[in-house]
Design an enzyme around this catalytic site. Structure first.
Site, short mmCIF file in Angstrom:
data_model
loop_
_atom_site.label_atom_id
_atom_site.label_comp_id
_atom_site.label_asym_id
_atom_site.label_seq_id
_atom_site.Cartn_x
_atom_site.Cartn_y
_atom_site.Cartn_z
CG HIS A 144 -4.90 -7.56 -0.67
ND1 HIS A 144 -4.77 -6.65 -1.69
CD2 HIS A 144 -3.99 -7.21 0.28
CE1 HIS A 144 -3.82 -5.78 -1.37
NE2 HIS A 144 -3.33 -6.10 -0.20
CB SER A 147 -0.86 0.06 1.27
OG SER A 147 -1.89 -0.84 1.20
CG HIS A 158 -8.10 2.11 1.88
ND1 HIS A 158 -6.99 1.34 2.11
CD2 HIS A 158 -8.09 2.40 0.54
CE1 HIS A 158 -6.33 1.17 0.96
NE2 HIS A 158 -6.98 1.80 0.00
CG ASN A 168 -3.95 1.62 11.01
OD1 ASN A 168 -3.47 1.21 9.94
ND2 ASN A 168 -4.60 0.82 11.84
CB ALA A 176 0.07 -0.38 5.08
CE1 TYR A 201 -8.86 -6.03 -0.28
CE2 TYR A 201 -7.45 -6.74 1.52
CZ TYR A 201 -7.72 -5.86 0.47
OH TYR A 201 -6.85 -4.85 0.20
CD GLU A 202 -7.73 -7.27 -4.60
OE1 GLU A 202 -7.91 -6.81 -5.74
OE2 GLU A 202 -6.61 -7.41 -4.09
CG HIS A 250 -3.38 -2.37 -3.46
ND1 HIS A 250 -2.36 -2.88 -2.70
CD2 HIS A 250 -4.28 -1.87 -2.59
CE1 HIS A 250 -2.65 -2.70 -1.42
NE2 HIS A 250 -3.81 -2.09 -1.33
CG MET A 272 -6.31 -6.91 5.90
SD MET A 272 -7.57 -5.86 5.15
CE MET A 272 -8.10 -4.90 6.59
CB SER A 273 -0.91 -8.13 2.31
OG SER A 273 0.03 -7.38 3.04
#
Ligand code: HPA
Length: 270
Positions: free
Chosen positions: A81, A28, A245, A233, A111, A83-84, A59, A209-210
């Site tokens: 990812h 990211s 995001h 964050n 990130a 989640y895609e 991305h 998430m990666s």
């Protein structure tokens, strides 16, 4: 799967001629680092057979082969990812191809949300280990013996040797390098406060998430991995602020310079 890997590998050899020993995946907000590559051959993911293509803002995907800080390298600019809608096997497909092509070192960047209360936004953390609670694995299915063994050892997934190179690079530029455990969560929702509390008890310092699918595929293929997370964050409940995001992307602007410095020295030494 091996037929697809061979097809993609053949395509890349034809386009790139030689294959460098080091590759980096830019997460990211770090895509601009790829734009610094000299003598670049740029292959958008959607032109490479069998490569998964990203759907997330920030991305955009392309494989770049060129010189980054005088080092011949393959850059995976952007990633997909789970989640895609992709399986871990699909997410890790580019790494499987790179390991089949003989790439030896993989630098992964991402990130991450800071779980360790000492971590501040903008910190960089060398990943010392990871936790995957998710059921999926990039190695599900028939083992590809040409790449690695059925049951790969993960005790040294992130070799100390590469972490030390990163630590020395950080020292050179007066950058604080954190070390810690990265927890993989599937997303796309950010975690609940209870999940972050649980991950903290389990020993995680950062969450994202990666990365973990790619790292498992890399270790399977005997690649050496250096993982660098930057804290975009504080994770849910750590500071009490809500997560978005947009804030993650905004924070990336402030980290890009620091990571560029670090990478210039790491690539020199790796
Ligand atoms: N959680 C999961 N993934 C992330 C986060 C987070 O807080 N920040 C950046 N990626």
């Amino acid at each position: 799967m091996i037929e697809k890997i061979k097809e993609t590998a053949g395509f890349l050899i034809e386009r790139l001629n030689t294959i460098p020993s080091t590759a980096i995946i830019l997460g990211s907000g770090l895509n601009n680092i790829a734009d610094m590559a000299e003598d670049a051959v740029i292959l958008p993911y959607n032109t490479i057979p069998n490569f998964p293509t990203s759907t997330v803002e920030g991305h955009e995907g392309a494989l770049v082969r060129g010189k980054l800080f005088s080092k011949e390298i393959i850059i995976l600019k952007g990633r997909v990812h789970c989640y895609e809608g992709y399986s871990m096997g699909e997410v890790a497909f580019p790494v499987k191809v790179l390991s089949y092509l003989g790439v030896k070192n993989l630098i992964v960047t991402n990130a991450a949300g800071g779980i360790n209360p000492c971590f501040e936004v903008g910190d960089v953390m060398a990943i010392t280990d990871h936790i995957k609670l998710s059921h999926d694995s990039p190695l599900f299915g028939k083992n590809i013996d040409e790449i690695g063994v059925r049951f790969p050892d993960m005790t040294e997934a992130y070799p100390e040797e590469l972490i030390n190179i990163a630590a020395k690079a950080a020292e050179k530029f007066g950058i604080t390098l954190r070390r810690g455990v990265y927890a993989y969560m599937s997303g796309p929702n950010y975690e609940t406060k209870a999940e972050i509390k649980a991950l903290s008890i389990l020993g995680a310092d950062a969450v994202g998430m990666s990365t973990v699918p790619e790292v498992i595929a890399a270790v399977h293929g005997n690649m050496k991995v250096l993982g660098l997370s930057w804290i975009s964050n504080k994770a849910a409940g750590v500071s009490g602020e809500k997560l978005s995001h947009e804030d993650v992307l905004k924070a990336s602007k402030s980290i890009s310079h620091k990571l560029t410095l670090l990478l210039s020295e790491i690539l020199n030494k790796i």
